[in-house]
Design a protein around this motif. Sequence first.
Motif, PDB file in Angstrom:
ATOM      1  N   ASP A   1      13.143   6.770 -26.321  1.00  0.00           N
ATOM      2  CA  ASP A   1      12.165   6.626 -27.410  1.00  0.00           C
ATOM      3  C   ASP A   1      11.301   7.894 -27.539  1.00  0.00           C
ATOM      4  O   ASP A   1      11.011   8.364 -28.639  1.00  0.00           O
TER       5      ASP A   1
ATOM      6  N   PRO B   1      -2.297   7.448 -26.093  1.00  0.00           N
ATOM      7  CA  PRO B   1      -3.170   6.449 -26.735  1.00  0.00           C
ATOM      8  C   PRO B   1      -4.512   7.018 -27.187  1.00  0.00           C
ATOM      9  O   PRO B   1      -5.111   6.502 -28.130  1.00  0.00           O
TER      10      PRO B   1
ATOM     11  N   PRO C   1       5.684   4.227 -38.790  1.00  0.00           N
ATOM     12  CA  PRO C   1       5.259   3.094 -37.944  1.00  0.00           C
ATOM     13  C   PRO C   1       5.779   3.223 -36.507  1.00  0.00           C
ATOM     14  O   PRO C   1       5.051   2.962 -35.559  1.00  0.00           O
ATOM     15  N   ARG C   2       7.045   3.640 -36.360  1.00  0.00           N
ATOM     16  CA  ARG C   2       7.578   3.782 -34.988  1.00  0.00           C
ATOM     17  C   ARG C   2       6.860   4.916 -34.245  1.00  0.00           C
ATOM     18  O   ARG C   2       6.550   4.793 -33.056  1.00  0.00           O
TER      19      ARG C   2
ATOM     20  N   LEU D   1      -2.239   9.448 -36.679  1.00  0.00           N
ATOM     21  CA  LEU D   1      -3.011   8.197 -36.753  1.00  0.00           C
ATOM     22  C   LEU D   1      -4.016   8.169 -37.897  1.00  0.00           C
ATOM     23  O   LEU D   1      -4.723   7.186 -38.074  1.00  0.00           O
TER      24      LEU D   1
ATOM     25  N   ASN E   1      -4.869   9.876 -28.516  1.00  0.00           N
ATOM     26  CA  ASN E   1      -4.566  10.828 -29.590  1.00  0.00           C
ATOM     27  C   ASN E   1      -5.059  12.243 -29.261  1.00  0.00           C
ATOM     28  O   ASN E   1      -5.678  12.905 -30.092  1.00  0.00           O
TER      29      ASN E   1
ATOM     30  N   GLN F   1       3.776   5.850 -34.716  1.00  0.00           N
ATOM     31  CA  GLN F   1       2.426   5.377 -34.368  1.00  0.00           C
ATOM     32  C   GLN F   1       2.472   4.435 -33.166  1.00  0.00           C
ATOM     33  O   GLN F   1       1.595   4.486 -32.294  1.00  0.00           O
ATOM     34  N   GLU F   2       3.524   3.637 -33.112  1.00  0.00           N
ATOM     35  CA  GLU F   2       3.696   2.737 -31.966  1.00  0.00           C
ATOM     36  C   GLU F   2       3.894   3.550 -30.679  1.00  0.00           C
ATOM     37  O   GLU F   2       3.305   3.258 -29.640  1.00  0.00           O
ATOM     38  N   LEU F   3       4.700   4.594 -30.780  1.00  0.00           N
ATOM     39  CA  LEU F   3       4.961   5.420 -29.592  1.00  0.00           C
ATOM     40  C   LEU F   3       3.731   6.222 -29.180  1.00  0.00           C
ATOM     41  O   LEU F   3       3.552   6.531 -28.000  1.00  0.00           O
ATOM     42  N   LYS F   4       2.869   6.537 -30.147  1.00  0.00           N
ATOM     43  CA  LYS F   4       1.602   7.207 -29.788  1.00  0.00           C
ATOM     44  C   LYS F   4       0.780   6.299 -28.878  1.00  0.00           C
ATOM     45  O   LYS F   4       0.142   6.779 -27.938  1.00  0.00           O
ATOM     46  N   THR F   5       0.797   5.005 -29.149  1.00  0.00           N
ATOM     47  CA  THR F   5      -0.007   4.104 -28.312  1.00  0.00           C
ATOM     48  C   THR F   5       0.558   4.046 -26.890  1.00  0.00           C
ATOM     49  O   THR F   5      -0.157   3.739 -25.944  1.00  0.00           O
ATOM     50  N   VAL F   6       1.826   4.360 -26.734  1.00  0.00           N
ATOM     51  CA  VAL F   6       2.442   4.361 -25.403  1.00  0.00           C
ATOM     52  C   VAL F   6       2.209   5.699 -24.698  1.00  0.00           C
ATOM     53  O   VAL F   6       1.821   5.744 -23.533  1.00  0.00           O
TER      54      VAL F   6
END
Length: 490
Positions: free
Chosen positions: A187, A473, A462-463, A484, A475, A465-470
């Motif tokens: 990912d 987080p 969207p994917r 973001l 930023n 942004q999801e991976l940024k949270t992983v």
Amino acid sequence: MPFLTYKRAIQLRQNLQDTQATVITPDQEGYPELINRWSEASEKEAGAVVIVTSSHEISLVITFATYHYIPFVVQGGGFSTSGASSTHGGIVINLSMMRRVVVDPASQTVAVQGGATWDEVDQASAKEGLAVVGCTTSAAGVGGTTLGGGFGWLTGRHGLVIDNLISVKIVLADGRIMTASADENQDLFWAIRGAGQSFGVVTEFVLRAHPQRPSVFGGFIYLPIEQLSAVVEFANQFDTQTTGDEALFFGFTTRPHAPLPIVIVALLFYNGPSTAAEAFFGPLLALESIQNETHEMPYLKMNTILGRFVAPGTRKSVSGTTFALPLDLQLMQEVHDDFDKFIRTYPRVEGSAVIFELIPYTRVNQIPVEATAYANRGRYHNVVSIFRWYDQELDMKMMNLERAMIRKIRDRAGVVSIAGQGVGVYANYAGTNSSDSVSQALINTILGHETNAEELFGKNLPRLQELKTVYDPKNMFRKWHNLLIPSTAH
Ligand SMILES: Cc1cc2nc3c(=O)[nH]c(=O)nc-3n(C[C@H](O)[C@H](O)[C@H](O)COP(=O)(O)OP(=O)(O)OC[C@H]3O[C@@H](n4cnc5c(N)ncnc54)[C@H](O)[C@@H]3O)c2cc1C
């Protein structure tokens, strides 16, 4: 966010004292050169520049910066004009001591440290009869170019740089050092291929190389504006005629030492002997030109000749959009007229250019848009502008004029999300939305963000942004394009 105070800079130096890293503060010799960038307009006064030599040192710097919530940037080749590799008061992680290139002829792979330029990669690869996709301007950095997608003269044959990326070693925002590839951390590898600047510091790229003949055909032709319709006619046939081994950049610029009148410039490339090239480009070569510099030359040289437009120093700005063929002659005439007016109105703006880049896209489009974060695959081409000036007071004016010209091309010839195609903008050409400096924030407020993450990454956002949270987080990696930031209408 706090700036790096002198006290903190000393603390950072102490943290790194058992390593090979060097922390340079504004009071020290060498500092002014270290904040130089390809464009003077994107230079900012950093709190400190840390010249690193290893992933471990980068990890220490990032952990320090993240803990104290101090902004930091990464500098590769320094070619970005958006200020993405500069910081006002923060820390610059300078990769200039990490430029090793190791070519393995047996596996046809090249391992490149994160601070190398394409020049270094091209030269090392050529010694083994190989070439990587690279960049049409080999003075640019491998880091920024690759992570945003990357294309070069060989893209028609081999795809984007990221389509030839085998693995990376990366330092994340929490200081972890990871490897990402098709088999490991898939990912993260997906995200890095197109939006890597937003996920970490890549310290090593492993790239696939290809056998490459030593000489190619190429060079500039300057033509009078009266030939515009013939050039546009030739360009409009490009997609149906190309075999994948040709490329044509064309547009408007000034000639060296003869600024007026502005001329049509065409830069030809053919990956083969001049006889075959002359057959392909016959209609262009037959036109009455002002100057024809095309000839067979080493492939290495082909990647340096754009240097005429891209000498370091002076204030510069890059912007871009995309266009689909056929191009409308009326639009091209208007772009010429706008550009001509610009050159005649403002002092010392010679060397500026607007260039339509015909690189065959078939190979690039064999990979679906959602297969990598890079979202700009489609049946269209890039157009890039490089505006160049001297006077700092003209910064806003120049960027405003440039954006207006690019917007006109986008609105009349661009590809804004045709179903099943890419987003129609190359993130590495798109201007800034980074704003750690007051002046940049002001420019953005007045001009409006040139683009936003939604426009750059479309259905892949969207994917991402999801991976940024992983992976990031907080930023911390947000200076290239802030993934973001909510979308803004404009
Ligand atoms: C004259 C000119 C010609 C160009 N020609 C081409 C072309 O032919 N093909 C093409 O694809 N693009 C081209 N570009 C665009 C180019 O890809 C971008 O300008 C790119 O940002 C340059 O990378 P850099 O490392 O030199 O820049 P930098 O300013 O050093 O970095 C740009 C961004 O990448 C980040 N970065 C750099 N290295 C790393 C790393 N190792 N790890 C993590 N982040 C990193 C920086 O933090 C910053 O956000 C051109 C640009 C110019 C100005």
